[in-house]
Design an enzyme around this catalytic site. Structure first.
Site, short mmCIF file in Angstrom:
data_model
loop_
_atom_site.label_atom_id
_atom_site.label_comp_id
_atom_site.label_asym_id
_atom_site.label_seq_id
_atom_site.Cartn_x
_atom_site.Cartn_y
_atom_site.Cartn_z
N HIS A 279 2.49 2.74 19.38
CA HIS A 279 1.74 3.72 18.56
C HIS A 279 2.63 4.09 17.38
CE1 HIS A 279 -1.21 6.68 17.66
NE2 HIS A 279 -1.01 7.56 18.61
N HIS B 134 -4.44 -4.22 15.75
CA HIS B 134 -4.91 -2.85 15.92
C HIS B 134 -6.08 -2.85 16.88
CE1 HIS B 134 -6.18 1.22 14.96
NE2 HIS B 134 -4.98 1.37 14.45
N ASP C 17 1.70 0.52 9.85
CA ASP C 17 3.14 0.57 10.08
C ASP C 17 3.89 -0.59 9.45
OD1 ASP C 17 3.23 2.92 11.56
OD2 ASP C 17 2.52 1.89 13.34
#
Ligand code: CMC
Length: 430
Positions: free
Chosen positions: A270, A309, A365
């Site tokens: 995460h 994702h 990210d």
């Protein structure tokens, strides 16, 4: 009942048939309870580890179309908010449902500005943490340490009280994050300065008196940090938002609920992913080493961090926005050469059937760590920055849950596969 909005289910164990209503593209899991093989049968449950296909709530905050790569907050596209809004204005939007007018915004900013100072006991708590320790662990503990300072926060049904705690949390988390950063580096604390603006004050508390002080005062850096905060502000029912709601559903106060949400965020799958992305890019070392790395990453045992994702099966719009910011920030703070490794990795992966067939694209990210590092943040701080940004989202999700009459304490069922009843045998006889 219209036949277009029902699902007909036949239980082949018994021949029982029922027509289940479909609302908002969803069938209520409780409808399955009616299918039983006998009167004392509990009834049919649904099994969904990781909630891959379970809607746990109705929500009006954030909408994602993962197939199309679309993200909107209260209807506003993330691209527009990132370019035109501020973090505090977007936070208001998430919490109130509409954009504030000029007066509302000014009052909101002023009332948050009033609450940026931490109670002495929380600052003291941070100063007891080990120098060099992980700032995310410090952050989680310091947010929880606010709870005993504000016992009235437990009155979660009181709307005015809730609004005050929400403002206090929004105001406190940048101070907590900055104090944790400075404790880690054994630097003297820099206290918040009223009236300097949310992001400018945050950057000052972080970098004043360090070699990055001048960089942190650059307008393009302030704007980049503001955009990064907006890009991470909410992402509907992700692991940490779900933790916030689950903990809050027991009536826990928002400080403790938010500490739990931040703990959920810390994991490498995460909010901890951007740290790992940077480590991965550093380990790859140069663009030429990318093809070899990717071959090894396709063995199904490793993950390319920053790729894939649960919801996006297309480009993550947040990653696309960060990609466009990179060069502008580099102009102000100096180039981070890892960008060349990242670009080559993206290019090669998106030309590779392993990644395209699984719809694995760069996520938020993938590029954010490169920017944070260029500004001067150590990798250990990346999840903390994510947590500061996501605080508004967690609070909006929590508030919506508390105000939703349909919500109950989060308490899933299980499929018990353990032993049947057996008798205890004293240790000497075993
Ligand atoms: N690298 C290589 N293979 C991958 C990756 C990856 N990053 N992600 C998924 N796969 C493969 C996986 O091995 C599986 O292959 P197969 O079908 O052959 O078994 C397939 O793709 C589906 O994977 P999954 O684990 O069922 O997908 P998921 O929806 O449970 O996982 C994820 C989503 C984000 C946890 C995962 O893609 C991942 O671990 N990514 C790397 C970590 C990361 O970047 N996390 C940040 C997410 S964005 C920020 C946030 O929301 O916190």
């Amino acid at each position: 009942m219209s036949h277009q909005s029902t699902l007909t289910v036949t239980d082949n164990r018994t021949g029982d048939t029922a027509e289940l209503p479909i609302e908002n593209g969803t069938v209520s899991a409780m409808e399955f309870r009616q299918f039983k093989t006998s009167d004392d049968d509990f009834g049919l449950k649904v099994y969904d580890p990781g909630f891959k296909n379970t809607a746990s709530t109705k929500s009006a905050i954030t909408w994602i179309d993962g197939e199309a790569g679309i993200l909107r907050h209260r209807g506003y596209p993330i691209e527009q908010l990132a370019k035109q809004s501020t973090y505090l204005e977007s936070a208001w939007l998430l919490l109130h449902g509409e954009l504030p007018d000029a007066d509302e915004l000014q009052t909101w900013e002023g009332r948050i500005d009033e609450l940026t100072l931490l109670p002495e006991s929380v600052a003291d708590t941070i100063s007891t943490f080990r120098i060099g320790g992980d700032p995310m662990g410090m952050f989680v503990s310091a947010v929880a340490a606010l709870s005993p300072c504000h016992p009235e926060a437990g009155e979660v049904e009181d709307g005015e009280n809730r609004a005050l705690q929400i403002r206090r949390i929004l105001a406190s988390v940048p101070t907590i994050a900055a104090f944790c950063f400075r404790r880690r580096g054994d630097l003297p604390l820099v206290y918040p300065e009223r009236g300097s603006g949310f992001v400018a004050n945050f950057l000052e508390m972080l970098f004043a008196g360090t070699e990055r002080e001048a960089v942190a005062r650059e307008a393009s850096v302030r704007r980049a940090v503001e955009m990064l905060l907006i890009l991470h502000i909410d992402h509907e029912q992700n692991c940490s938002a779900n933790a916030m709601r689950a903990i809050g559903s027991s009536g826990a106060d928002p400080y403790l609920s938010l500490a739990g949400a931040a703990a959920a965020l810390s994991g490498p799958l995460h909010g901890g992913a951007n740290q790992r992305v940077l480590r991965m890019l550093e380990a790859i070392g140069s663009p030429d080493a990318v093809p070899d790395f990717l071959e090894k990453a396709k063995d199904g045992k490793r993950r390319v961090m920053g790729f894939g994702h649960r919801v996006y099966k297309n480009r993550d719009p947040r990653a696309e926005i960060i990609k466009t910011m990179v060069e502008e920030v580099f102009d102000a703070v100096g180039r981070n050469e890892l960008i060349e490794v990242a670009r080559r990795l993206e290019e090669e992966a998106l030309d590779d059937d392993y990644f395209t067939s699984r719809k694995l694209y760069p996520n938020v990210d993938f590029y954010s760590g490169i920017l944070y590092q260029a500004i001067g943040f150590p990798a250990a701080m990346f999840p903390v920055l994510f947590a500061v940004a996501r605080t508004a989202g967690w609070l909006a999700q929590w508030q919506e849950m508390v105000e939703d009459d349909e919500q109950k304490i989060a308490r899933p069922r299980q499929i018990y596969l353990g032993p049947d009843k057996r008798d205890y045998v004293p240790v000497k006889e075993r």
